[in-house]
Design a protein around this motif. Structure first.
Motif, PDB file in Angstrom:
ATOM      1  N   ASN A  51     -65.924  27.590 -53.604  1.00  0.00           N
ATOM      2  CA  ASN A  51     -66.269  28.926 -54.074  1.00  0.00           C
ATOM      3  C   ASN A  51     -65.212  29.371 -55.065  1.00  0.00           C
ATOM      4  O   ASN A  51     -64.170  29.871 -54.670  1.00  0.00           O
ATOM      5  CB  ASN A  51     -66.353  29.879 -52.886  1.00  0.00           C
ATOM      6  CG  ASN A  51     -66.904  31.233 -53.308  1.00  0.00           C
ATOM      7  OD1 ASN A  51     -67.137  31.467 -54.481  1.00  0.00           O
ATOM      8  ND2 ASN A  51     -67.091  32.124 -52.338  1.00  0.00           N
ATOM      9  N   PRO A  52     -65.445  29.189 -56.388  1.00  0.00           N
ATOM     10  CA  PRO A  52     -64.392  29.514 -57.349  1.00  0.00           C
ATOM     11  C   PRO A  52     -64.180  30.996 -57.491  1.00  0.00           C
ATOM     12  O   PRO A  52     -63.156  31.435 -58.001  1.00  0.00           O
ATOM     13  CB  PRO A  52     -64.932  28.917 -58.645  1.00  0.00           C
ATOM     14  CG  PRO A  52     -66.412  28.935 -58.488  1.00  0.00           C
ATOM     15  CD  PRO A  52     -66.666  28.721 -57.055  1.00  0.00           C
ATOM     16  N   SER A  53     -65.162  31.798 -57.046  1.00  0.00           N
ATOM     17  CA  SER A  53     -65.023  33.241 -57.217  1.00  0.00           C
ATOM     18  C   SER A  53     -64.273  33.904 -56.078  1.00  0.00           C
ATOM     19  O   SER A  53     -64.094  35.112 -56.075  1.00  0.00           O
ATOM     20  CB  SER A  53     -66.413  33.864 -57.355  1.00  0.00           C
ATOM     21  OG  SER A  53     -67.179  33.565 -56.207  1.00  0.00           O
ATOM     22  N   ALA A  54     -63.889  33.146 -55.037  1.00  0.00           N
ATOM     23  CA  ALA A  54     -63.155  33.753 -53.922  1.00  0.00           C
ATOM     24  C   ALA A  54     -61.793  34.215 -54.398  1.00  0.00           C
ATOM     25  O   ALA A  54     -61.111  33.532 -55.157  1.00  0.00           O
ATOM     26  CB  ALA A  54     -62.993  32.737 -52.784  1.00  0.00           C
ATOM     27  N   PRO A  55     -61.333  35.417 -54.007  1.00  0.00           N
ATOM     28  CA  PRO A  55     -60.048  35.941 -54.483  1.00  0.00           C
ATOM     29  C   PRO A  55     -58.886  35.166 -53.894  1.00  0.00           C
ATOM     30  O   PRO A  55     -58.942  34.634 -52.793  1.00  0.00           O
ATOM     31  CB  PRO A  55     -60.073  37.390 -53.990  1.00  0.00           C
ATOM     32  CG  PRO A  55     -60.981  37.376 -52.808  1.00  0.00           C
ATOM     33  CD  PRO A  55     -62.004  36.333 -53.068  1.00  0.00           C
ATOM     34  N   LYS A  56     -57.837  35.057 -54.659  1.00  0.00           N
ATOM     35  CA  LYS A  56     -56.622  34.406 -54.184  1.00  0.00           C
ATOM     36  C   LYS A  56     -55.938  35.311 -53.169  1.00  0.00           C
ATOM     37  O   LYS A  56     -55.774  36.502 -53.390  1.00  0.00           O
ATOM     38  CB  LYS A  56     -55.683  34.120 -55.351  1.00  0.00           C
ATOM     39  CG  LYS A  56     -56.272  33.162 -56.386  1.00  0.00           C
ATOM     40  CD  LYS A  56     -55.306  32.948 -57.504  1.00  0.00           C
ATOM     41  CE  LYS A  56     -55.907  32.005 -58.550  1.00  0.00           C
ATOM     42  NZ  LYS A  56     -54.998  31.781 -59.680  1.00  0.00           N
ATOM     43  N   GLN A  57     -55.506  34.734 -52.057  1.00  0.00           N
ATOM     44  CA  GLN A  57     -54.931  35.515 -50.972  1.00  0.00           C
ATOM     45  C   GLN A  57     -53.538  34.996 -50.637  1.00  0.00           C
ATOM     46  O   GLN A  57     -53.199  34.742 -49.488  1.00  0.00           O
ATOM     47  CB  GLN A  57     -55.845  35.446 -49.748  1.00  0.00           C
ATOM     48  CG  GLN A  57     -57.255  35.979 -50.034  1.00  0.00           C
ATOM     49  CD  GLN A  57     -58.150  35.882 -48.832  1.00  0.00           C
ATOM     50  OE1 GLN A  57     -57.715  35.431 -47.774  1.00  0.00           O
ATOM     51  NE2 GLN A  57     -59.387  36.301 -48.982  1.00  0.00           N
ATOM     52  N   LEU A  94     -65.778  38.079 -51.455  1.00  0.00           N
ATOM     53  CA  LEU A  94     -64.765  38.609 -50.550  1.00  0.00           C
ATOM     54  C   LEU A  94     -64.869  38.049 -49.137  1.00  0.00           C
ATOM     55  O   LEU A  94     -63.990  38.276 -48.319  1.00  0.00           O
ATOM     56  CB  LEU A  94     -64.857  40.141 -50.502  1.00  0.00           C
ATOM     57  CG  LEU A  94     -64.437  40.855 -51.802  1.00  0.00           C
ATOM     58  CD1 LEU A  94     -64.660  42.344 -51.663  1.00  0.00           C
ATOM     59  CD2 LEU A  94     -62.996  40.560 -52.132  1.00  0.00           C
ATOM     60  N   THR A  95     -65.956  37.408 -48.802  1.00  0.00           N
ATOM     61  CA  THR A  95     -66.120  36.823 -47.468  1.00  0.00           C
ATOM     62  C   THR A  95     -66.164  35.311 -47.585  1.00  0.00           C
ATOM     63  O   THR A  95     -66.129  34.746 -48.674  1.00  0.00           O
ATOM     64  CB  THR A  95     -67.407  37.351 -46.813  1.00  0.00           C
ATOM     65  OG1 THR A  95     -68.519  36.946 -47.599  1.00  0.00           O
ATOM     66  CG2 THR A  95     -67.391  38.867 -46.711  1.00  0.00           C
ATOM     67  N   ARG A  96     -66.266  34.655 -46.454  1.00  0.00           N
ATOM     68  CA  ARG A  96     -66.341  33.195 -46.447  1.00  0.00           C
ATOM     69  C   ARG A  96     -67.792  32.718 -46.437  1.00  0.00           C
ATOM     70  O   ARG A  96     -68.081  31.609 -46.015  1.00  0.00           O
ATOM     71  CB  ARG A  96     -65.603  32.647 -45.228  1.00  0.00           C
ATOM     72  CG  ARG A  96     -64.119  33.047 -45.215  1.00  0.00           C
ATOM     73  CD  ARG A  96     -63.397  32.440 -44.038  1.00  0.00           C
ATOM     74  NE  ARG A  96     -62.013  32.884 -43.987  1.00  0.00           N
ATOM     75  CZ  ARG A  96     -61.035  32.376 -44.715  1.00  0.00           C
ATOM     76  NH1 ARG A  96     -61.298  31.387 -45.547  1.00  0.00           N
ATOM     77  NH2 ARG A  96     -59.816  32.855 -44.636  1.00  0.00           N
TER      78      ARG A  96
END
Length: 499
Positions: A51-57, A94-96
């Motif tokens: 998921n390339p759009s998941a935010p870096k955390q 924002l979710t998995r």
């Protein structure tokens, strides 16, 4: 006991564990859905792709800022469509979740898929959409997801496409804010089962989305009763059946022409040939004006011959009178000569009358009504044959040719509306005066009944001129709406079955 919500900044550790588990597990097959599942793959992303759009955390701050931005964007949405697109796409970031479905109540109150992540528009005929809706409805019927929970495909047997969908772990989140009723829900799909820690951000987003929907649509109202699809169809059929019994006036449309009322018919007084018509069609004439001239050559010669014969008879009578003074035989000749003179005078008067009738004059003032001068000049006519008419412009009526297929029961005084071609937006009111009992072939070879209607004069409008055509709406008695709509099919069916 107070429960402290998990820190969003701890998500990287959990993500590392999940990544390690994914590396150890065998790769997930991305086999496409066959037959009925082909459309499902059109909306399903590749399960093996990250998921390339998941935010870096890395430190928790980017994820928190992304969450706050999505909440702000949801409350700033201008319409419901924009909000649905935001819910379906930003929730996945924002979710998995690997895929997100947005469901909202439809016309019947049942939840329907309105948005899918990475899909601009939803085709509700695809098998995947039908599977998601059936799964949510099946869980809702059992009250298993009133506050959110795991759902499963209803009837995942072979052939439905459910066995080919890669994201088998489904979680339903209702869109509810506070004590307000639910405004739909979100379905989150992925490969691994859902844990409570994975749903913290998703539950917060669902509450924010519900609040934004409430701002757009206003306060939600609880339905006391939500009909099923069968009940909706039954209610619609009952309402339609009730409407079919409403009384409406039976109407029919037919061509109409404005004609003269009680016109004077100019007919041929003698047998002859039309030589000239000095007046134009629809020309105003006065009493005494010449309307038609018949060929008079024969009659003029006959009159001249008769006049000469009268002169001869007068000379013979004079001779007989002179002979009578000297010869007794002259007294007998006087009677015969007088009889011959009377005969010749009668023949001359008759020839003069016939010659006078070769010119037909107007009996009174009016309009000369006929079609075309070229159609009349040179045509032989017999005694009593119609040539033209003299009509008064103020005396008009409407002639309606009602086709047999549209024939309705008419009584004197029935209402009629005349939509004339010269002024179709302002109909003329009229009333039926009489109608033929027998149908005849009209101008267009259509068998029709002739109906005559009196035009009602209006103070603010001049009467329509003679010869104007248009369409008449004839109103009969009141019938049911069902008979009005299906009158022709019923007529054809009756004629076909012979009843």
């Amino acid at each position: 006991m107070n429960k402290t919500p998990p820190n969003i900044g701890s998500a990287p550790a959990t993500a590392g564990k999940v990544a390690a588990a994914r590396a150890a597990a065998p790769p997930v097959s991305s086999t496409t859905v066959a037959t009925t599942g082909q459309k499902a793959n059109a909306v399903a992303p590749n399960p093996s792709a990250p998921n390339p759009s998941a935010p870096k955390q890395a430190d928790g701050q980017p994820a928190l800022l992304a969450l706050l931005k999505v909440e702000a964007d949801a409350r700033d949405a201008l319409n419901e469509r924009d909000l649905v697109l935001l819910m379906s796409n930003e929730t996945r970031k924002l979710t998995r979740a690997r895929q997100v479905f947005v469901l909202q109540p439809g016309m019947s109150g049942r939840l329907e898929v309105r948005g899918i992540s990475s899909v601009p528009s939803v085709d509700r005929t695809t098998p995947l959409v039908a599977l998601i809706e059936d799964a949510v409805r099946a869980a809702a019927s059992k009250s298993a997801v009133s506050g959110g929970g795991t759902i499963a495909f209803a009837g995942g047997a072979a052939g439905t496409g459910a066995e080919s969908y890669p994201f088998r772990s489904l979680y339903f989140l209702p869109l509810r804010h506070g004590s307000a009723p639910s405004r739909g829900g979100l379905v989150l799909a992925r490969e691994e089962p859902w844990g409570e820690q994975d749903l913290v951000v998703a539950k917060r987003l669902s509450s924010a989305y519900a609040h934004a929907l409430g701002a757009l649509k206003g306060p939600a109202k609880k339905r006391l009763w939500t009909p099923s699809r069968l009940q909706t169809l039954l209610l619609f059929a009952a309402a339609l059946a009730a409407l079919l019994f409403i009384e409406v006036p039976l109407r029919a449309l037919a061509p109409v022409e404005v004609i003269a009322r009680d016109p004077f018919v100019v007919a041929a007084p003698i047998d002859g040939v039309i030589e000239a018509i000095p007046v134009e069609p629809n020309q105003k004439v006065k009493a005494g004006d010449i309307l038609v001239k018949l060929a008079d050559t024969t009659l003029k010669n006959r009159f001249e011959v008769a006049d000469r014969e009268v002169q001869v008879a007068e000379a013979r009578l004079k001779q007989s009178n002179q002979i009578a003074f000297s010869d007794s035989r002259g007294m007998h000749e006087i009677g015969i000569a007088r009889a011959e003179l009377s005969l010749k005078l009668a023949e001359r008067d008759f020839a003069r009358d016939l010659l006078a009738k070769t010119q037909i004059a107007a009996p009174h003032e009016g309009l000369a009504i006929y079609s075309d001068r070229r159609d009349l000049i040179g045509r032989p006519v017999a005694v009593g044959e119609r040539i033209l008419e003299i009509a008064e412009p103020a005396k008009i009526e409407a002639r309606i040719d009602l086709p047999v297929a549209d024939a309705i029961a008419l009584t004197p005084g029935a209402s009629v509306k005349l939509f004339l071609d010269s002024d179709p937006l302002r109909p003329w009111p009229a009333t039926v005066q009489r109608a033929d009992y027998k149908a005849k072939i009209g101008e267009n070879d259509i068998v029709s009944f002739r109906v005559v209607a009196a035009v009602t004069a209006q103070p603010d409008r001049p009467l329509p001129r003679l010869g104007v055509r248009g369409t008449a709406q004839v109103s009969g008695g009141d019938v049911s709406l069902g008979l009005y709509l299906f009158r022709r099919p019923i007529t054809y069916l009756r004629q076909w079955i012979g009843l």
